[in-house]
Design a protein around this motif. Sequence first.
Motif, PDB file in Angstrom:
ATOM      1  N   UNK A 114      10.878  56.225   4.612  1.00  0.00           N
ATOM      2  CA  UNK A 114       9.467  56.622   4.566  1.00  0.00           C
ATOM      3  C   UNK A 114       9.098  57.461   5.787  1.00  0.00           C
ATOM      4  N   UNK A 115       9.588  57.084   6.953  1.00  0.00           N
ATOM      5  CA  UNK A 115       9.236  57.833   8.166  1.00  0.00           C
ATOM      6  C   UNK A 115       9.910  59.201   8.204  1.00  0.00           C
ATOM      7  N   UNK A 116      11.032  59.337   7.549  1.00  0.00           N
ATOM      8  CA  UNK A 116      11.717  60.624   7.469  1.00  0.00           C
ATOM      9  C   UNK A 116      11.096  61.557   6.430  1.00  0.00           C
ATOM     10  N   UNK A 117      10.554  61.005   5.378  1.00  0.00           N
ATOM     11  CA  UNK A 117      10.107  61.838   4.258  1.00  0.00           C
ATOM     12  C   UNK A 117       8.599  61.906   4.101  1.00  0.00           C
ATOM     13  N   UNK A 118       7.882  60.850   4.482  1.00  0.00           N
ATOM     14  CA  UNK A 118       6.428  60.812   4.305  1.00  0.00           C
ATOM     15  C   UNK A 118       5.683  60.923   5.627  1.00  0.00           C
ATOM     16  N   UNK A 119       6.150  60.234   6.644  1.00  0.00           N
ATOM     17  CA  UNK A 119       5.502  60.306   7.940  1.00  0.00           C
ATOM     18  C   UNK A 119       5.499  58.964   8.641  1.00  0.00           C
ATOM     19  N   UNK A 120       5.297  59.016   9.956  1.00  0.00           N
ATOM     20  CA  UNK A 120       5.275  57.823  10.801  1.00  0.00           C
ATOM     21  C   UNK A 120       3.853  57.276  10.820  1.00  0.00           C
ATOM     22  N   UNK A 121       3.653  56.105  10.218  1.00  0.00           N
ATOM     23  CA  UNK A 121       2.330  55.520  10.155  1.00  0.00           C
ATOM     24  C   UNK A 121       1.352  56.455   9.475  1.00  0.00           C
ATOM     25  N   UNK A 122       0.152  56.561  10.072  1.00  0.00           N
ATOM     26  CA  UNK A 122      -0.879  57.437   9.519  1.00  0.00           C
ATOM     27  C   UNK A 122      -0.846  58.828  10.138  1.00  0.00           C
ATOM     28  N   UNK A 123       0.155  59.100  10.989  1.00  0.00           N
ATOM     29  CA  UNK A 123       0.185  60.372  11.725  1.00  0.00           C
ATOM     30  C   UNK A 123       0.526  61.566  10.837  1.00  0.00           C
ATOM     31  N   UNK A 124       1.273  61.317   9.760  1.00  0.00           N
ATOM     32  CA  UNK A 124       1.765  62.424   8.949  1.00  0.00           C
ATOM     33  C   UNK A 124       2.960  63.130   9.546  1.00  0.00           C
ATOM     34  N   UNK A 125       3.361  62.742  10.759  1.00  0.00           N
ATOM     35  CA  UNK A 125       4.511  63.343  11.437  1.00  0.00           C
ATOM     36  C   UNK A 125       5.791  62.739  10.883  1.00  0.00           C
ATOM     37  N   UNK A 126       6.675  63.572  10.392  1.00  0.00           N
ATOM     38  CA  UNK A 126       7.938  63.082   9.838  1.00  0.00           C
ATOM     39  C   UNK A 126       9.027  63.066  10.911  1.00  0.00           C
ATOM     40  N   UNK A 127       9.795  61.994  10.916  1.00  0.00           N
ATOM     41  CA  UNK A 127      10.931  61.897  11.826  1.00  0.00           C
ATOM     42  C   UNK A 127      12.035  62.851  11.387  1.00  0.00           C
ATOM     43  N   UNK A 128      12.865  63.254  12.355  1.00  0.00           N
ATOM     44  CA  UNK A 128      13.965  64.162  12.070  1.00  0.00           C
ATOM     45  C   UNK A 128      15.336  63.580  12.325  1.00  0.00           C
ATOM     46  N   UNK A 129      15.392  62.314  12.742  1.00  0.00           N
ATOM     47  CA  UNK A 129      16.673  61.640  12.952  1.00  0.00           C
ATOM     48  C   UNK A 129      16.450  60.135  12.915  1.00  0.00           C
ATOM     49  N   UNK A 130      17.556  59.413  12.761  1.00  0.00           N
ATOM     50  CA  UNK A 130      17.551  57.949  12.778  1.00  0.00           C
ATOM     51  C   UNK A 130      18.274  57.506  14.039  1.00  0.00           C
ATOM     52  N   UNK A 131      17.593  56.750  14.902  1.00  0.00           N
ATOM     53  CA  UNK A 131      18.205  56.274  16.141  1.00  0.00           C
ATOM     54  C   UNK A 131      18.529  54.784  16.007  1.00  0.00           C
ATOM     55  N   UNK A 132      19.772  54.415  16.317  1.00  0.00           N
ATOM     56  CA  UNK A 132      20.196  53.017  16.305  1.00  0.00           C
ATOM     57  C   UNK A 132      20.972  52.751  17.590  1.00  0.00           C
ATOM     58  N   UNK A 133      21.401  51.511  17.787  1.00  0.00           N
ATOM     59  CA  UNK A 133      22.017  51.162  19.072  1.00  0.00           C
ATOM     60  C   UNK A 133      23.066  50.078  18.915  1.00  0.00           C
ATOM     61  N   UNK A 134      24.118  50.217  19.705  1.00  0.00           N
ATOM     62  CA  UNK A 134      25.116  49.173  19.830  1.00  0.00           C
ATOM     63  C   UNK A 134      24.925  48.425  21.130  1.00  0.00           C
TER      64      UNK A 134
END
Length: 303
Positions: A114-134
């Motif tokens: 959803x954050x990649x395609x629709x937007x982060x929260x109500x901001x409408x700003x779409x993410x461009x990468x997925x960050x994860x961690x080991x």
Amino acid sequence: MSRVRTVLGDVLPGELGVCDAHDHLFLTSPRLPGQELRDVSAARAELAAFRAAGGGAVVQWTPYGMGRRAGELPRLSRETGVHVVAATGLHQAAHYDGTALAGLRDRLAEVFVAELTEGIGASGVRAGLIKVAGGFHALDAHARRTMAAAAEAHHATGAPVAVHLELGTGALDVLDLLCGEWGVPPHRVILGHLNRSPDPVAHRQAAEAGAYLAFDGPSRAHHATDWRLPDALRRLAEAGFADRLLLGGDTTTSAARSVHGGPGMPYLLRRVRPRLEAEMGAGPVARILAENPGRAFAADWPR
């Protein structure tokens, strides 16, 4: 056609310009008390300083629940003329309280998509990468669960997966998991903090696997840092992997910002770039800063 998803919309890879491939404009965490990146004016000044040093783009790796302030990013990008890429994803469990994680556990992939395609929260700003961690030489249950969701979100969207490697360790285990077990193409994986573990064999093996290698967070005395960086990059370039290398600043505390007297984002171009040019030549360094990020962060986004 592959494009980089910025906070102002999708752009062609060649439009990024000189790119800080891993940094933070906003960041909060219980592990950094009193040093949070919250100040909008300071973020604007830092971006402007990076722009004045020749910078054109910044990739913010701040994931879900760590104070991304996504709604502020478009205005900062417009005002400074710097492309900004935002992230979805999840960091190590230590950066969150248990309640927040419990509510996400069964819907991580859904949130990432959803954050990649629709937007982060109500901001409408779409993410461009997925960050994860080991973790340090380890992938605990939280890391495996988060990476499984990242792989699912990648398959749904094509988004690149950027990985925080704790002190630069565990790169090959991450690739075994993301690529071997869950089918993420290696060239869609960006391994972060490799400068913190100056192991040339592990670096070369990760490059041979096809992943992007991010050397980020210079100027930190408690890490294997600047003085090892030119040799590490030169070795990889000479082995034929110059097209797999990325550079970033990874500013994570308020005191580290250039506008507060620290090295900050401009340090990457003001100090690190000349040192690398002396070791490798200006041409390869220019490609690492301005060409490789466009390929690493571009995706064929679903319409």
